[in-house]
Design a protein around this motif. Structure first.
Motif, PDB file in Angstrom:
ATOM      1  N   GLY A   1       5.881   1.556  14.061  1.00  0.00           N
ATOM      2  CA  GLY A   1       4.828   0.546  14.025  1.00  0.00           C
ATOM      3  C   GLY A   1       4.093   0.510  12.692  1.00  0.00           C
ATOM      4  O   GLY A   1       3.033  -0.107  12.589  1.00  0.00           O
ATOM      5  N   GLY A   2       4.649   1.151  11.689  1.00  0.00           N
ATOM      6  CA  GLY A   2       3.973   1.273  10.394  1.00  0.00           C
ATOM      7  C   GLY A   2       4.325   0.161   9.417  1.00  0.00           C
ATOM      8  O   GLY A   2       5.186  -0.687   9.678  1.00  0.00           O
ATOM      9  N   ILE A   3       3.622   0.175   8.297  1.00  0.00           N
ATOM     10  CA  ILE A   3       3.856  -0.779   7.210  1.00  0.00           C
ATOM     11  C   ILE A   3       4.381   0.005   6.009  1.00  0.00           C
ATOM     12  O   ILE A   3       3.686   0.875   5.490  1.00  0.00           O
ATOM     13  CB  ILE A   3       2.541  -1.498   6.836  1.00  0.00           C
ATOM     14  N   PRO A   4       5.612  -0.274   5.562  1.00  0.00           N
ATOM     15  CA  PRO A   4       6.156   0.481   4.425  1.00  0.00           C
ATOM     16  C   PRO A   4       5.437   0.082   3.133  1.00  0.00           C
ATOM     17  O   PRO A   4       5.131  -1.092   2.930  1.00  0.00           O
ATOM     18  CB  PRO A   4       7.626   0.060   4.395  1.00  0.00           C
ATOM     19  N   LEU A   5       5.168   1.057   2.284  1.00  0.00           N
ATOM     20  CA  LEU A   5       4.423   0.777   1.054  1.00  0.00           C
ATOM     21  C   LEU A   5       5.114   1.276  -0.212  1.00  0.00           C
ATOM     22  O   LEU A   5       5.197   0.546  -1.188  1.00  0.00           O
ATOM     23  CB  LEU A   5       3.034   1.419   1.148  1.00  0.00           C
ATOM     24  N   GLN A   6       5.572   2.529  -0.193  1.00  0.00           N
ATOM     25  CA  GLN A   6       6.125   3.100  -1.421  1.00  0.00           C
ATOM     26  C   GLN A   6       7.438   3.834  -1.134  1.00  0.00           C
ATOM     27  O   GLN A   6       7.654   4.334  -0.041  1.00  0.00           O
ATOM     28  CB  GLN A   6       5.150   4.111  -2.048  1.00  0.00           C
ATOM     29  N   ALA A   7       8.283   3.912  -2.158  1.00  0.00           N
ATOM     30  CA  ALA A   7       9.544   4.644  -2.036  1.00  0.00           C
ATOM     31  C   ALA A   7       9.733   5.581  -3.216  1.00  0.00           C
ATOM     32  O   ALA A   7       9.300   5.289  -4.334  1.00  0.00           O
ATOM     33  CB  ALA A   7      10.717   3.667  -1.953  1.00  0.00           C
ATOM     34  N   LEU A   8      10.356   6.728  -2.952  1.00  0.00           N
ATOM     35  CA  LEU A   8      10.836   7.634  -4.000  1.00  0.00           C
ATOM     36  C   LEU A   8      12.343   7.741  -3.835  1.00  0.00           C
ATOM     37  O   LEU A   8      12.836   7.928  -2.718  1.00  0.00           O
ATOM     38  CB  LEU A   8      10.189   9.006  -3.881  1.00  0.00           C
ATOM     39  N   VAL A   9      13.071   7.634  -4.938  1.00  0.00           N
ATOM     40  CA  VAL A   9      14.515   7.445  -4.883  1.00  0.00           C
ATOM     41  C   VAL A   9      15.242   8.563  -5.622  1.00  0.00           C
ATOM     42  O   VAL A   9      15.005   8.779  -6.812  1.00  0.00           O
ATOM     43  CB  VAL A   9      14.884   6.093  -5.522  1.00  0.00           C
TER      44      VAL A   9
ATOM     45  N   ARG B   1      23.002   0.367 -12.360  1.00  0.00           N
ATOM     46  CA  ARG B   1      22.072  -0.748 -12.471  1.00  0.00           C
ATOM     47  C   ARG B   1      22.229  -1.694 -11.288  1.00  0.00           C
ATOM     48  O   ARG B   1      21.251  -2.163 -10.697  1.00  0.00           O
ATOM     49  CB  ARG B   1      22.272  -1.509 -13.791  1.00  0.00           C
ATOM     50  N   ARG B   2      23.459  -1.943 -10.880  1.00  0.00           N
ATOM     51  CA  ARG B   2      23.677  -2.826  -9.721  1.00  0.00           C
ATOM     52  C   ARG B   2      23.133  -2.199  -8.437  1.00  0.00           C
ATOM     53  O   ARG B   2      22.569  -2.887  -7.585  1.00  0.00           O
ATOM     54  CB  ARG B   2      25.177  -3.134  -9.574  1.00  0.00           C
ATOM     55  N   LEU B   3      23.315  -0.889  -8.314  1.00  0.00           N
ATOM     56  CA  LEU B   3      22.737  -0.184  -7.158  1.00  0.00           C
ATOM     57  C   LEU B   3      21.219  -0.414  -7.129  1.00  0.00           C
ATOM     58  O   LEU B   3      20.646  -0.739  -6.087  1.00  0.00           O
ATOM     59  CB  LEU B   3      23.070   1.302  -7.257  1.00  0.00           C
ATOM     60  N   TYR B   4      20.588  -0.262  -8.297  1.00  0.00           N
ATOM     61  CA  TYR B   4      19.135  -0.488  -8.359  1.00  0.00           C
ATOM     62  C   TYR B   4      18.790  -1.962  -8.136  1.00  0.00           C
ATOM     63  O   TYR B   4      17.746  -2.268  -7.561  1.00  0.00           O
ATOM     64  CB  TYR B   4      18.570   0.005  -9.697  1.00  0.00           C
ATOM     65  N   ASP B   5      19.656  -2.883  -8.587  1.00  0.00           N
ATOM     66  CA  ASP B   5      19.434  -4.310  -8.294  1.00  0.00           C
ATOM     67  C   ASP B   5      19.259  -4.507  -6.788  1.00  0.00           C
ATOM     68  O   ASP B   5      18.330  -5.183  -6.336  1.00  0.00           O
ATOM     69  CB  ASP B   5      20.631  -5.164  -8.755  1.00  0.00           C
ATOM     70  N   GLY B   6      20.168  -3.914  -6.024  1.00  0.00           N
ATOM     71  CA  GLY B   6      20.111  -4.057  -4.568  1.00  0.00           C
ATOM     72  C   GLY B   6      18.894  -3.362  -3.983  1.00  0.00           C
ATOM     73  O   GLY B   6      18.217  -3.896  -3.094  1.00  0.00           O
ATOM     74  N   LEU B   7      18.596  -2.183  -4.501  1.00  0.00           N
ATOM     75  CA  LEU B   7      17.438  -1.437  -4.003  1.00  0.00           C
ATOM     76  C   LEU B   7      16.156  -2.223  -4.253  1.00  0.00           C
ATOM     77  O   LEU B   7      15.296  -2.346  -3.372  1.00  0.00           O
ATOM     78  CB  LEU B   7      17.388  -0.066  -4.668  1.00  0.00           C
ATOM     79  N   TYR B   8      16.032  -2.782  -5.450  1.00  0.00           N
ATOM     80  CA  TYR B   8      14.822  -3.552  -5.755  1.00  0.00           C
ATOM     81  C   TYR B   8      14.778  -4.874  -4.990  1.00  0.00           C
ATOM     82  O   TYR B   8      13.693  -5.369  -4.673  1.00  0.00           O
ATOM     83  CB  TYR B   8      14.696  -3.779  -7.266  1.00  0.00           C
ATOM     84  N   ALA B   9      15.937  -5.436  -4.682  1.00  0.00           N
ATOM     85  CA  ALA B   9      15.954  -6.652  -3.856  1.00  0.00           C
ATOM     86  C   ALA B   9      15.382  -6.333  -2.476  1.00  0.00           C
ATOM     87  O   ALA B   9      14.571  -7.093  -1.922  1.00  0.00           O
ATOM     88  CB  ALA B   9      17.380  -7.194  -3.743  1.00  0.00           C
ATOM     89  N   CYS B  10      15.780  -5.207  -1.925  1.00  0.00           N
ATOM     90  CA  CYS B  10      15.249  -4.790  -0.622  1.00  0.00           C
ATOM     91  C   CYS B  10      13.760  -4.465  -0.738  1.00  0.00           C
ATOM     92  O   CYS B  10      12.968  -4.807   0.151  1.00  0.00           O
ATOM     93  CB  CYS B  10      16.035  -3.579  -0.122  1.00  0.00           C
ATOM     94  N   ALA B  11      13.376  -3.815  -1.842  1.00  0.00           N
ATOM     95  CA  ALA B  11      11.966  -3.463  -2.058  1.00  0.00           C
ATOM     96  C   ALA B  11      11.105  -4.723  -2.111  1.00  0.00           C
ATOM     97  O   ALA B  11      10.000  -4.771  -1.562  1.00  0.00           O
ATOM     98  CB  ALA B  11      11.821  -2.659  -3.345  1.00  0.00           C
ATOM     99  N   GLU B  12      11.631  -5.756  -2.749  1.00  0.00           N
ATOM    100  CA  GLU B  12      10.909  -7.032  -2.835  1.00  0.00           C
ATOM    101  C   GLU B  12      10.800  -7.679  -1.461  1.00  0.00           C
ATOM    102  O   GLU B  12       9.732  -8.142  -1.063  1.00  0.00           O
ATOM    103  CB  GLU B  12      11.661  -7.955  -3.811  1.00  0.00           C
ATOM    104  N   ARG B  13      11.903  -7.659  -0.738  1.00  0.00           N
ATOM    105  CA  ARG B  13      11.950  -8.259   0.597  1.00  0.00           C
ATOM    106  C   ARG B  13      10.904  -7.647   1.533  1.00  0.00           C
ATOM    107  O   ARG B  13      10.282  -8.334   2.335  1.00  0.00           O
ATOM    108  CB  ARG B  13      13.371  -8.083   1.146  1.00  0.00           C
ATOM    109  N   TYR B  14      10.709  -6.322   1.410  1.00  0.00           N
ATOM    110  CA  TYR B  14       9.802  -5.634   2.333  1.00  0.00           C
ATOM    111  C   TYR B  14       8.489  -5.214   1.681  1.00  0.00           C
ATOM    112  O   TYR B  14       7.684  -4.522   2.298  1.00  0.00           O
ATOM    113  CB  TYR B  14      10.501  -4.424   2.958  1.00  0.00           C
ATOM    114  N   GLY B  15       8.289  -5.607   0.434  1.00  0.00           N
ATOM    115  CA  GLY B  15       7.033  -5.272  -0.235  1.00  0.00           C
ATOM    116  C   GLY B  15       6.850  -3.795  -0.490  1.00  0.00           C
ATOM    117  O   GLY B  15       5.739  -3.270  -0.378  1.00  0.00           O
ATOM    118  N   VAL B  16       7.940  -3.113  -0.837  1.00  0.00           N
ATOM    119  CA  VAL B  16       7.869  -1.666  -1.090  1.00  0.00           C
ATOM    120  C   VAL B  16       7.844  -1.400  -2.595  1.00  0.00           C
ATOM    121  O   VAL B  16       8.700  -1.889  -3.330  1.00  0.00           O
ATOM    122  CB  VAL B  16       9.078  -0.940  -0.453  1.00  0.00           C
ATOM    123  N   ALA B  17       6.866  -0.618  -3.041  1.00  0.00           N
ATOM    124  CA  ALA B  17       6.775  -0.256  -4.456  1.00  0.00           C
ATOM    125  C   ALA B  17       7.612   0.991  -4.724  1.00  0.00           C
ATOM    126  O   ALA B  17       7.424   2.010  -4.066  1.00  0.00           O
ATOM    127  CB  ALA B  17       5.322   0.000  -4.829  1.00  0.00           C
TER     128      ALA B  17
END
Lengths: 357, 357
Positions: free
Chosen positions: A90-98, A112-128
């Motif tokens: 029931g939480g709200i995701p905020l930050q990630a460590l990778v 770089r492509r792996l990070y492209d996908g990771l940041y696309a997901c981060a944008e989608r869910y609002g995760v820093a």
């Protein structure tokens, strides 16, 4: 190129500083550790709060291989799996460590492509993305992501609160990811790059998408928390049967699921028919769908379904709980030759999902 | 054995619930995510606080191999490396999330030993293991640990605050870990288990210990934060020169180190003499010592040293900062045949530590 130059190349300029600050990041990538503000104002979150923290790991040849996932997908899914864990509390995701361990053969362009996908997901869910560690790996890619989120203190949705007589629900179709993997592995794979989704045929496109880009719903978790009638919640990462077992054991009761009410996606039905397999195995034991299974007060099951419908979110009532020795059963109906219905209760095994078994 | 049974075997009963609660753990291992209380009372920490978060990864054949580390050491060091990152921000480590990817050859008993070491380190530093993920790995062990801690809001010690004319210090000897690795790799290794420390000889015992069981000092970081005169701080994970470079670049100035003031441990001097090598290379470019390098207001350098002495902690003043193009230099003294001293300034390369190069 040294580690720091590489990390800069992969991460710099991806997220604006202010955008990160709105998610509590006081200091991001570039020092010994990240600094996070545990009290940053978050829309929809009031009063004292707790941190929700989860870690999930994806390992080449265990969770994916060169045929099944594009580099972008690996990054996307590694983060999405963690977002799903936060949502299921029931939480709200905020930050990630990778943490990424990269084989030499992978090359900076693929990272770089792996990070492209990771940041696309981060944008989608609002995760820093607030921090990370990049190391080399002798042979296989390993991605371990930790996600931190926030939840109202004392209100997180756990596995332990289910009571006999509750309704059992699931917040999306199941089995699609496993069927998508089946479709991908059925294709010939030679050389460079993952199997294109198009190669799997039209019926499988949605399944491949479900496998590569799972779509957990943070909103669904928030609705369930805010409503106050959800008694247990789990994300379906290891398969419906396995996650139902976890609620059963944590809450000390039985979950009885009705086969006819399990959500069978049209694309899964079509693909299974073409492939000549029964979809039920995938629906019960296929993992990584990242829908959520939970229980709720029986009288609020229909109102919850209506609430989800108004929000445009799926919600399927698939069974109920019973007092008794912890376990999971499936009520299966078989039509006899005379048109009669035989109803059986089948105990479901506890086994989890094994990707490449 | 399934994943959940394994995780229980490795983690259950290791830390008392109350002990974990004192470190902010509301809900530990066993649900989708951990729940942490960001406001749990912590001795010595008052006022608004921030979360300090770091992740570090150890990969078999990259950071260790079967000869260099015992299973317990791997777990211990994986956590210690993260504790060091928190300490280098002036923070107090509180909770850890652990991702372990285990090759089939490793077996549950070896994983248990890895957790033995990890929990020993957790006990030593008061860190509650709050969550984790265990997956299989095709071939090599990978351990990624995320540690969360707390620090007074706005007071964390970063790399960016150094000013020209500051003193440069280091909070412990350097080069010992690299020399310990050298000693381990010099031994013949056949078959089962890591090289015993005793096999490396008496002189090397402390070096092997430094390599296998690094001892970051959270207390040192806290002293520096509380004192208020420390302008920049970094842990020595990648070697003294590399970490000095990071402060130089982050703060926009030069660090000038004096060779004669670099702390040379007696055991390192003795081992280097026996091995016929100059210890300076290890001291400048050997990594994983997990002492801290920092800068402080020049007038407070001696008082800080005295403060550390009273606490029984080492503190070496090794140079000063200068305005100028970011860089790191070493003032080396060579004795001439006539007894004269030649003083040279040698620019130090930015290169980091490469374990098995």
């Amino acid at each position: 190129m040294d580690e720091f130059a590489s990390i800069r190349l992969w991460t710099e300029g991806r997220q604006a500083k202010q955008w990160q600050q709105q998610r509590g990041v006081v200091l991001g990538i570039g020092d010994d550790a990240a600094l996070l503000d545990p009290a940053v104002p978050i829309d929809g979150l009031t009063g004292p709060r707790q941190i929700v923290a989860a870690v999930d790991t994806m390992v080449e040849t265990v969770h994916f291989n060169a045929a099944t996932m594009m580099d972008e997908d690996i990054g996307y899914k590694a983060l999405a799996a963690n977002v799903s864990d936060i949502a299921a509390m029931g939480g709200i995701p905020l930050q990630a460590l990778v943490s990424v361990s990269v084989p030499r053969s992978f090359g900076p362009e693929r990272v770089r492509r792996l990070y492209d996908g990771l940041y696309a997901c981060a944008e989608r869910y609002g995760v820093a993305v607030a921090g990370g560690d990049t190391t080399s790996s002798p042979q296989h890619l390993v991605v371990a992501v930790t996600v931190l989120g926030a939840v109202e203190a004392g209100r997180a949705l756990r596995r332990t609160g289910s009571r006999p007589g509750d309704a059992v629900f699931v917040t999306g179709p199941v089995g699609m990811s496993a069927a998508g993997l089946h479709a991908l592995l059925a294709q010939p794979h030679a050389g460079e790059g993952a199997v294109p989704a198009a190669a799997c045929g039209e019926a499988a496109a949605a399944l491949v998408q479900a496998h590569r880009r799972p779509a957990p719903s943070v909103r669904a978790g928030r609705l369930l928390l805010e409503r106050g009638t959800c008694t247990a919640l789990n994300d379906v990462s290891d398969g419906l049967a396995s996650e139902a077992w976890e609620i059963a054991e944590a809450s000390g009761l039985r979950l009885v699921l009705r086969e006819r009410d399990l959500p069978l996606a049209g694309s899964l039905a079509a693909y299974a028919r073409d492939a000549g397999v029964q979809p039920l195995e995938w629906m019960l034991y296929g993992g990584e769908d990242y829908a959520m299974i939970g229980t709720a007060a029986a009288e609020d099951a229909k109102p919850l379904q209506e609430l989800f419908r108004r929000e445009g979110l799926p919600f399927f009532i698939i069974g109920e709980t019973e007092a008794g020795e912890p376990g999971v059963e499936l009520i299966a109906e078989a039509s006899g030759w005379s048109g009669s219905k035989a109803v059986r209760r089948i105990p479901l095994a506890k086994r989890g999902y094994n990707h490449f078994a």
